[in-house]
Design a protein around this motif. Structure first.
Motif, PDB file in Angstrom:
ATOM      1  N   GLY A   1      17.715  24.921  -9.962  1.00  0.00           N
ATOM      2  CA  GLY A   1      16.782  24.523 -11.017  1.00  0.00           C
ATOM      3  C   GLY A   1      17.187  23.191 -11.633  1.00  0.00           C
ATOM      4  N   ASP A   2      16.272  22.580 -12.365  1.00  0.00           N
ATOM      5  CA  ASP A   2      16.569  21.249 -12.921  1.00  0.00           C
ATOM      6  C   ASP A   2      17.678  21.300 -13.975  1.00  0.00           C
ATOM      7  OD1 ASP A   2      14.888  22.549 -14.736  1.00  0.00           O
ATOM      8  OD2 ASP A   2      13.525  20.863 -14.990  1.00  0.00           O
ATOM      9  N   ASN A   3      17.723  22.372 -14.756  1.00  0.00           N
ATOM     10  CA  ASN A   3      18.773  22.414 -15.781  1.00  0.00           C
ATOM     11  C   ASN A   3      20.159  22.651 -15.182  1.00  0.00           C
ATOM     12  OD1 ASN A   3      17.211  22.013 -18.345  1.00  0.00           O
ATOM     13  ND2 ASN A   3      16.070  23.723 -17.477  1.00  0.00           N
ATOM     14  N   PRO A   4      20.332  23.632 -14.269  1.00  0.00           N
ATOM     15  CA  PRO A   4      21.649  23.742 -13.614  1.00  0.00           C
ATOM     16  C   PRO A   4      22.052  22.449 -12.892  1.00  0.00           C
ATOM     17  CG  PRO A   4      20.377  25.739 -13.220  1.00  0.00           C
ATOM     18  CD  PRO A   4      19.451  24.767 -13.903  1.00  0.00           C
TER      19      PRO A   4
ATOM     20  N   ASP B   1      12.091  19.824 -23.826  1.00  0.00           N
ATOM     21  CA  ASP B   1      13.376  19.460 -24.427  1.00  0.00           C
ATOM     22  C   ASP B   1      14.291  20.659 -24.203  1.00  0.00           C
ATOM     23  OD1 ASP B   1      12.368  17.076 -25.335  1.00  0.00           O
ATOM     24  OD2 ASP B   1      12.279  17.652 -27.446  1.00  0.00           O
ATOM     25  N   THR B   2      15.460  20.424 -23.628  1.00  0.00           N
ATOM     26  CA  THR B   2      16.408  21.524 -23.485  1.00  0.00           C
ATOM     27  C   THR B   2      17.761  21.095 -24.006  1.00  0.00           C
ATOM     28  OG1 THR B   2      16.985  20.896 -21.201  1.00  0.00           O
ATOM     29  CG2 THR B   2      15.267  22.550 -21.455  1.00  0.00           C
ATOM     30  N   ILE B   3      18.515  22.085 -24.478  1.00  0.00           N
ATOM     31  CA  ILE B   3      19.896  21.840 -24.899  1.00  0.00           C
ATOM     32  C   ILE B   3      20.744  22.829 -24.128  1.00  0.00           C
ATOM     33  CG2 ILE B   3      19.476  23.261 -26.992  1.00  0.00           C
ATOM     34  CD1 ILE B   3      21.675  21.543 -28.368  1.00  0.00           C
TER      35      ILE B   3
ATOM     36  N   GLY C   1      24.674  28.087 -21.147  1.00  0.00           N
ATOM     37  CA  GLY C   1      23.762  28.501 -22.209  1.00  0.00           C
ATOM     38  C   GLY C   1      22.676  27.454 -22.320  1.00  0.00           C
ATOM     39  N   LEU C   2      21.459  27.887 -22.611  1.00  0.00           N
ATOM     40  CA  LEU C   2      20.342  26.935 -22.676  1.00  0.00           C
ATOM     41  C   LEU C   2      19.267  27.439 -23.637  1.00  0.00           C
ATOM     42  CD1 LEU C   2      18.591  25.013 -19.888  1.00  0.00           C
ATOM     43  CD2 LEU C   2      17.204  26.667 -21.084  1.00  0.00           C
ATOM     44  N   THR C   3      18.700  26.517 -24.396  1.00  0.00           N
ATOM     45  CA  THR C   3      17.497  26.816 -25.177  1.00  0.00           C
ATOM     46  C   THR C   3      16.446  25.790 -24.795  1.00  0.00           C
ATOM     47  OG1 THR C   3      18.886  27.622 -26.983  1.00  0.00           O
ATOM     48  CG2 THR C   3      16.593  27.231 -27.506  1.00  0.00           C
ATOM     49  N   CYS C   4      15.219  26.264 -24.610  1.00  0.00           N
ATOM     50  CA  CYS C   4      14.142  25.399 -24.091  1.00  0.00           C
ATOM     51  C   CYS C   4      12.979  25.314 -25.076  1.00  0.00           C
ATOM     52  CB  CYS C   4      13.651  25.986 -22.765  1.00  0.00           C
ATOM     53  SG  CYS C   4      12.302  25.076 -22.004  1.00  0.00           S
ATOM     54  N   PHE C   5      12.473  24.116 -25.247  1.00  0.00           N
ATOM     55  CA  PHE C   5      11.336  23.854 -26.139  1.00  0.00           C
ATOM     56  C   PHE C   5      10.218  23.258 -25.291  1.00  0.00           C
ATOM     57  CE2 PHE C   5      15.264  23.762 -28.362  1.00  0.00           C
ATOM     58  CZ  PHE C   5      15.033  24.362 -29.598  1.00  0.00           C
TER      59      PHE C   5
ATOM     60  N   SER D   1      10.134  17.763 -10.432  1.00  0.00           N
ATOM     61  CA  SER D   1      10.010  18.194 -11.827  1.00  0.00           C
ATOM     62  C   SER D   1       8.557  18.501 -12.147  1.00  0.00           C
ATOM     63  CB  SER D   1      10.573  17.108 -12.743  1.00  0.00           C
ATOM     64  OG  SER D   1       9.654  16.065 -12.845  1.00  0.00           O
ATOM     65  N   THR D   2       8.266  18.689 -13.414  1.00  0.00           N
ATOM     66  CA  THR D   2       6.906  19.043 -13.805  1.00  0.00           C
ATOM     67  C   THR D   2       5.921  17.941 -13.425  1.00  0.00           C
ATOM     68  OG1 THR D   2       7.975  20.005 -15.731  1.00  0.00           O
ATOM     69  CG2 THR D   2       5.559  19.938 -15.743  1.00  0.00           C
ATOM     70  N   GLN D   3       6.317  16.686 -13.728  1.00  0.00           N
ATOM     71  CA  GLN D   3       5.351  15.598 -13.588  1.00  0.00           C
ATOM     72  C   GLN D   3       5.602  14.686 -12.398  1.00  0.00           C
ATOM     73  OE1 GLN D   3       4.088  13.707 -17.320  1.00  0.00           O
ATOM     74  NE2 GLN D   3       5.782  14.707 -18.354  1.00  0.00           N
TER      75      GLN D   3
ATOM     76  N   VAL E   1      21.144  32.652 -20.880  1.00  0.00           N
ATOM     77  CA  VAL E   1      22.358  32.358 -20.133  1.00  0.00           C
ATOM     78  C   VAL E   1      21.971  32.351 -18.660  1.00  0.00           C
ATOM     79  CG1 VAL E   1      24.717  33.005 -19.622  1.00  0.00           C
ATOM     80  CG2 VAL E   1      23.785  33.445 -21.883  1.00  0.00           C
ATOM     81  N   PHE E   2      22.243  31.241 -18.005  1.00  0.00           N
ATOM     82  CA  PHE E   2      21.978  31.101 -16.578  1.00  0.00           C
ATOM     83  C   PHE E   2      23.317  31.017 -15.845  1.00  0.00           C
ATOM     84  CE2 PHE E   2      17.916  28.336 -17.489  1.00  0.00           C
ATOM     85  CZ  PHE E   2      17.175  29.482 -17.753  1.00  0.00           C
ATOM     86  N   GLY E   3      23.286  31.232 -14.530  1.00  0.00           N
ATOM     87  CA  GLY E   3      24.464  30.943 -13.723  1.00  0.00           C
ATOM     88  C   GLY E   3      24.597  29.425 -13.625  1.00  0.00           C
TER      89      GLY E   3
END
Ligand code: ADP
Ligand code: XUL
Length: 547
Positions: free
Chosen positions: A275-278, A300-302, A329-333, A10-12, A319-321
């Motif tokens: 990826g981390d979100n999938p 923060d992701t939803i 569906g994803l939104t990232c902050f 991940s990032t950190q 929209v990702f696979g």
């Protein structure tokens, strides 16, 4: 019984977990994390990224990520687990980050000297010593150029799942081509962090997985192939430099001799990294449409699974696979945990004191909001960092903490409306999901039940489950995703946090204040004072605490 290893780069930090799977049980038998800043200080990162005078430029070191894998393999080898049972491994990586390698890369990976750590041996194979990561927001010009070349934002979003975003790989590649043409010419292959780390493990070029590939503005979401107009508009000769795209369950090879000999591991299968979100979609068990997850990690992701790709016409979401072959569906902050941490540190607090401050303040904060754009923000797009305080004094610790946490949850709710999901249940994950006071605000804002997980890192668990699934598919069998995740990628029923109906109604009103503050801060709307006054009239302040 077989063991399955998952990594999350991940990032950190780097996390690893091992799943012990038999017909009836799935147990997590190993979980370990290391923080890049502490474990590998020679790379000079802070919060996992390299300090830069320009806040829009955010990079990290791909060699550090590989050295972290090496340290983690050593921990695993010392863990006492019966690693002869290790059947397969896979991984999750921060999305969008790119690694530019030379033509000698595959040879370098294959011929690594087992006596030496891998990072130092990679220097000569990198056409670019650093990798731009998802926090980078320095490519607005390249986003505009790409958008114009393919016929506009809508066309790009319909084809690739997202309009152009600064952190996405295509604008990052274009900027590299424009600013460092010789190094771009010397680049033989451009990997994502995910496909790069998988390549290292097998000692040859691994493909890109479609879930992560859809974070590039280069992939045709419908066909899961590169989309030529975007590839051609990004940089000359790019088509030759992109790895192929392969399904999520692809076995990309077996663990190379280097890792086997260095750590006494068997030639286990390596399944494509994502990826981390999938991966987190799988690790939270979201293999059906309906529920959503909120990850409170560095970002923060939803996100939630979608059967059909409903692309966001407002331009905030993606929209990702999905690894299941569906979509997500994803939104990232970007101002997620680091924003909360910044506030905590500014007042010299511990997390426990931070939580106490949340508990001691009234929900709604009397209509006061703090927009936490300490760093450039992705949603909504904010290039010049700076927090915006509406009615909160900079010295007011508790008011600032509540103002930030509420603004973050309101932003998550408002900017995910495009997903069209009726949110009844939220699966909370990521480091800050340990904080139940934050989750209470989440439950009240969304009017939804919120659950926590036993496993600390659902992206890592998702990677281990993808290794399991890939191994089953690789053996010529099939398995429904609901069976893959059953009994392990499930929230803990006893952690349920219920929304309070009155507070939920109050947050419906505060949402308007938040929208007005955001418009004002973005220079698109007038003073939100009137909206704040209206909120105060409609919702007489309550002094009740959040739990
Ligand atoms: P990533 O995977 O993106 O590197 P994590 O999901 O591991 O990040 O989350 C790390 C973050 O979790 C830290 O930056 C920290 O701010 C946050 N965190 C950890 N514990 C708490 C807590 N009790 N309350 C709020 N935030 C926390
Ligand atoms: C998603 C995004 C981040 C990174 C890092 O689009 O940019 O969530 O994946 O976690």
């Amino acid at each position: 019984m077989p063991l399955y290893l998952g990594f999350d780069s991940s990032t950190q930090s780097l996390t690893a977990c091992v799943l012990d799977i038999d017909e009836h049980r799935r147990d997590i038998v190993f979980e370990s994390s290391l923080h890049f800043d502490e474990a590998l200080p020679a790379y000079g990162t802070r919060h996992g990224v390299l300090p830069d005078a320009d806040p829009s430029v955010v990079r990290s070191s791909p060699r550090m990520w590989v050295d972290a894998l090496d340290l983690m393999m050593a921990r695993l080898a010392r863990s006492g687990l019966d690693l002869d049972r290790l059947a397969a491994m896979s991984g999750s990586a921060q999305q969008h980050a790119s690694v530019f390698v030379r033509a000698n890369a595959a040879r370098v990976w294959r011929d690594l000297d087992v006596q030496r750590s891998p990072g130092e041996q990679l220097a000569a194979s990198l056409a670019r010593p650093v990798s731009p990561v998802w926090l980078d927001s320095s490519t607005s010009r390249e986003c505009a150029e790409l958008t114009a070349a393919v016929g506009g934002s809508d066309v790009l979003a319909q084809k690739t799942g997202s309009r152009a975003f600064e952190r996405f790989t295509a604008p990052q590649i274009r900027k590299f081509f424009k600013t460092e043409p010789a190094s771009y010419a010397a680049t033989d292959r451009i990997h994502l962090a995910s496909s790069f780390l998988a390549s290292l493990l097998v000692g040859h070029h691994a493909p890109i997985e479609p879930g992560d590939g859809s974070g590039m503005n280069l992939m045709n979401l419908a066909t899961r192939e590169w989309w030529p107009p975007a590839v051609e508009a990004t940089a000359p000769g790019l088509a030759r430099k992109l790895p192929p795209i392969s399904p999520s369950s692809t076995v990309v090879g077996t663990l190379s001799a280097y890792w086997q000999h260095r750590h006494g591991l068997r030639p286990a299968r390596v399944v494509a990294w994502s990826g981390d979100n999938p991966c987190s979609l799988i690790g939270t068990g979201l293999v059906r449409e309906g529920s959503i997850a909120i990850s409170l990690g560095t970002s923060d992701t939803i996100f939630g699974l979608m059967r059909e790709p409903r692309v966001d016409s407002s331009g905030t979401g993606h929209v990702f696979g999905a690894p299941t072959g569906d979509f997500m569906g994803l939104t990232c902050f970007s101002n997620g945990s680091l924003a909360r941490e910044r506030v905590r540190d500014a007042f010299g607090l511990t997390w426990s004191q931070f939580s106490d401050a949340l508990g001691a303040t009234a929900p709604g904060n009397d209509g006061r909001i703090v927009l936490p754009w300490f760093a450039p923000e992705i949603t909504p797009a904010v290039a010049s960092p700076g927090a915006h305080r509406y009615g909160v004094d900079p010295g007011d610790a508790a008011g600032t903490i509540r103002g930030v946490v509420e603004a973050q949850q309101l932003a998550l709710a408002r900017h995910s409306q495009w997903m069209g999901v009726e949110v009844g249940t939220i699966y909370a994950t990521g480091g800050a999901a340990a904080n139940r006071r934050i989750l209470q605000v989440m439950a009240d804002v969304f009017g939804a039940d919120v659950y926590q997980f036993d496993v600390g890192n659902t992206a890592c668990l998702g990677a281990a489950l993808r290794a399991f699934h890939g191994d089953v598919i690789g053996a010529g069998r099939s398995m429904a995703w609901a069976d893959v995740v059953r009994g392990v990628a499930e929230p803990v029923a006893s952690t349920r946090i219920r929304p309070d109906p009155d507070r939920h109604a109050m947050y419906g009103e505060l949402m308007r204040v938040h929208a007005a503050c955001e418009s004002h801060a973005l220079g698109r709307g007038g003073d939100p004072g009137e909206a704040i006054q209206r909120f105060r009239q409609r919702t007489p302040s309550s002094k009740s605490t959040t739990s």
